[in-house]
Design a protein around this motif. Structure first.
Motif, PDB file in Angstrom:
ATOM      1  N   GLU A  66       0.840  -1.193   0.000  1.00  0.00           N
ATOM      2  CA  GLU A  66       0.000   0.000   0.000  1.00  0.00           C
ATOM      3  C   GLU A  66       0.872   1.238   0.000  1.00  0.00           C
ATOM      4  OE1 GLU A  66      -2.919  -0.293   3.120  1.00  0.00           O
ATOM      5  OE2 GLU A  66      -3.615  -2.228   2.376  1.00  0.00           O
ATOM      6  N   GLY A  67       0.516   2.203  -0.834  1.00  0.00           N
ATOM      7  CA  GLY A  67       1.277   3.443  -0.967  1.00  0.00           C
ATOM      8  C   GLY A  67       2.365   3.366  -2.018  1.00  0.00           C
ATOM      9  N   GLY A  68       2.649   2.168  -2.515  1.00  0.00           N
ATOM     10  CA  GLY A  68       3.710   1.994  -3.502  1.00  0.00           C
ATOM     11  C   GLY A  68       3.258   2.324  -4.915  1.00  0.00           C
ATOM     12  N   ARG A  69       4.213   2.712  -5.745  1.00  0.00           N
ATOM     13  CA  ARG A  69       3.956   2.979  -7.161  1.00  0.00           C
ATOM     14  C   ARG A  69       4.058   1.657  -7.923  1.00  0.00           C
ATOM     15  NH1 ARG A  69       1.494   7.186  -8.363  1.00  0.00           N
ATOM     16  NH2 ARG A  69       2.381   7.143 -10.419  1.00  0.00           N
ATOM     17  N   VAL A  70       3.171   1.464  -8.893  1.00  0.00           N
ATOM     18  CA  VAL A  70       3.156   0.240  -9.684  1.00  0.00           C
ATOM     19  C   VAL A  70       2.954   0.541 -11.162  1.00  0.00           C
ATOM     20  CG1 VAL A  70       2.295  -1.250  -7.835  1.00  0.00           C
ATOM     21  CG2 VAL A  70       0.653  -0.066  -9.308  1.00  0.00           C
ATOM     22  N   ARG A  71       3.264  -0.455 -11.973  1.00  0.00           N
ATOM     23  CA  ARG A  71       2.891  -0.481 -13.384  1.00  0.00           C
ATOM     24  C   ARG A  71       2.090  -1.760 -13.541  1.00  0.00           C
ATOM     25  NH1 ARG A  71       4.500   2.448 -17.152  1.00  0.00           N
ATOM     26  NH2 ARG A  71       4.964   0.855 -18.689  1.00  0.00           N
ATOM     27  N   PHE A  72       0.968  -1.672 -14.253  1.00  0.00           N
ATOM     28  CA  PHE A  72       0.099  -2.839 -14.357  1.00  0.00           C
ATOM     29  C   PHE A  72      -0.618  -2.887 -15.698  1.00  0.00           C
ATOM     30  CE2 PHE A  72      -2.653   0.509 -12.952  1.00  0.00           C
ATOM     31  CZ  PHE A  72      -3.922   0.208 -13.416  1.00  0.00           C
ATOM     32  N   MET A  73      -1.102  -4.087 -16.015  1.00  0.00           N
ATOM     33  CA  MET A  73      -1.924  -4.298 -17.196  1.00  0.00           C
ATOM     34  C   MET A  73      -3.262  -4.822 -16.697  1.00  0.00           C
ATOM     35  SD  MET A  73      -2.262  -4.286 -20.512  1.00  0.00           S
ATOM     36  CE  MET A  73      -0.621  -4.199 -21.177  1.00  0.00           C
ATOM     37  N   ALA A  74      -4.345  -4.256 -17.213  1.00  0.00           N
ATOM     38  CA  ALA A  74      -5.679  -4.703 -16.824  1.00  0.00           C
ATOM     39  C   ALA A  74      -6.480  -5.047 -18.065  1.00  0.00           C
ATOM     40  CB  ALA A  74      -6.393  -3.625 -16.015  1.00  0.00           C
ATOM     41  N   GLU A  75      -7.362  -6.035 -17.918  1.00  0.00           N
ATOM     42  CA  GLU A  75      -8.254  -6.462 -18.985  1.00  0.00           C
ATOM     43  C   GLU A  75      -9.635  -6.700 -18.389  1.00  0.00           C
ATOM     44  OE1 GLU A  75      -6.734  -9.840 -21.151  1.00  0.00           O
ATOM     45  OE2 GLU A  75      -4.675  -9.231 -20.721  1.00  0.00           O
ATOM     46  N   ARG A  76     -10.626  -6.764 -19.248  1.00  0.00           N
ATOM     47  CA  ARG A  76     -11.969  -7.131 -18.806  1.00  0.00           C
ATOM     48  C   ARG A  76     -12.106  -8.630 -19.048  1.00  0.00           C
ATOM     49  NH1 ARG A  76     -16.601  -3.200 -19.543  1.00  0.00           N
ATOM     50  NH2 ARG A  76     -17.587  -3.751 -17.607  1.00  0.00           N
ATOM     51  N   ILE A  77     -12.226  -9.403 -17.968  1.00  0.00           N
ATOM     52  CA  ILE A  77     -12.340 -10.854 -18.048  1.00  0.00           C
ATOM     53  C   ILE A  77     -13.633 -11.273 -17.369  1.00  0.00           C
ATOM     54  CG2 ILE A  77     -11.294 -13.062 -17.393  1.00  0.00           C
ATOM     55  CD1 ILE A  77      -8.576 -11.631 -17.458  1.00  0.00           C
ATOM     56  N   ASP A  78     -14.484 -11.944 -18.118  1.00  0.00           N
ATOM     57  CA  ASP A  78     -15.799 -12.374 -17.600  1.00  0.00           C
ATOM     58  C   ASP A  78     -16.556 -11.212 -16.957  1.00  0.00           C
ATOM     59  OD1 ASP A  78     -15.333 -15.003 -18.444  1.00  0.00           O
ATOM     60  OD2 ASP A  78     -14.358 -15.518 -16.552  1.00  0.00           O
ATOM     61  N   GLY A  79     -16.439 -10.026 -17.566  1.00  0.00           N
ATOM     62  CA  GLY A  79     -17.165  -8.854 -17.102  1.00  0.00           C
ATOM     63  C   GLY A  79     -16.521  -8.100 -15.952  1.00  0.00           C
ATOM     64  N   ALA A  80     -15.398  -8.603 -15.442  1.00  0.00           N
ATOM     65  CA  ALA A  80     -14.740  -7.949 -14.305  1.00  0.00           C
ATOM     66  C   ALA A  80     -13.406  -7.362 -14.742  1.00  0.00           C
ATOM     67  CB  ALA A  80     -14.508  -8.950 -13.172  1.00  0.00           C
ATOM     68  N   PHE A  81     -13.099  -6.167 -14.268  1.00  0.00           N
ATOM     69  CA  PHE A  81     -11.802  -5.558 -14.539  1.00  0.00           C
ATOM     70  C   PHE A  81     -10.757  -6.314 -13.715  1.00  0.00           C
ATOM     71  CE2 PHE A  81     -14.676  -1.949 -15.445  1.00  0.00           C
ATOM     72  CZ  PHE A  81     -14.379  -1.837 -16.794  1.00  0.00           C
ATOM     73  N   THR A  82      -9.770  -6.862 -14.401  1.00  0.00           N
ATOM     74  CA  THR A  82      -8.816  -7.781 -13.781  1.00  0.00           C
ATOM     75  C   THR A  82      -7.387  -7.386 -14.120  1.00  0.00           C
ATOM     76  OG1 THR A  82     -10.452  -9.559 -14.038  1.00  0.00           O
ATOM     77  CG2 THR A  82      -8.176 -10.221 -13.614  1.00  0.00           C
ATOM     78  N   VAL A  83      -6.538  -7.319 -13.091  1.00  0.00           N
ATOM     79  CA  VAL A  83      -5.117  -7.067 -13.299  1.00  0.00           C
ATOM     80  C   VAL A  83      -4.482  -8.378 -13.751  1.00  0.00           C
ATOM     81  CG1 VAL A  83      -2.942  -6.500 -12.155  1.00  0.00           C
ATOM     82  CG2 VAL A  83      -4.992  -5.164 -11.658  1.00  0.00           C
ATOM     83  N   THR A  84      -3.804  -8.324 -14.900  1.00  0.00           N
ATOM     84  CA  THR A  84      -3.164  -9.529 -15.438  1.00  0.00           C
ATOM     85  C   THR A  84      -1.644  -9.476 -15.318  1.00  0.00           C
ATOM     86  OG1 THR A  84      -3.193  -8.540 -17.649  1.00  0.00           O
ATOM     87  CG2 THR A  84      -5.055  -9.967 -17.056  1.00  0.00           C
TER      88      THR A  84
END
Length: 72
Positions: A48-66
């Motif tokens: 928590e509080g940390g900086r990140v880089r992420f990829m997200a997709e919509r999977i089965d209707g839910a926004f999901t970090v992949t």
């Protein structure tokens, strides 16, 4: 990959709250939201509080970090 800041990590439910910039592949403007995480072990890489880089997709209707990595 999108830049963001971790606001909350919920390892019990496999969810992460991220304040993020625009997510172009989802046509999503900057905001703070809760994402499901495809692989819960990704949550062990961030705090928590940390900086990140992420990829997200919509999977089965839910926004999901992949993909998720700590950013410098």
């Amino acid at each position: 990959m999108t830049d963001g800041e971790v606001r909350k990590v919920d390892r019990d439910t496999g969810r992460i709250t991220i304040r993020h910039g625009e997510i172009k592949n989802l046509a999503m403007p900057p905001m703070t939201m809760v994402f499901r995480v495809r692989d819960p072990s990704l949550l062990n890489r961030v705090a928590e509080g940390g900086r990140v880089r992420f990829m997200a997709e919509r999977i089965d209707g839910a926004f999901t970090v992949t993909a998720l990595e700590a950013a410098n």
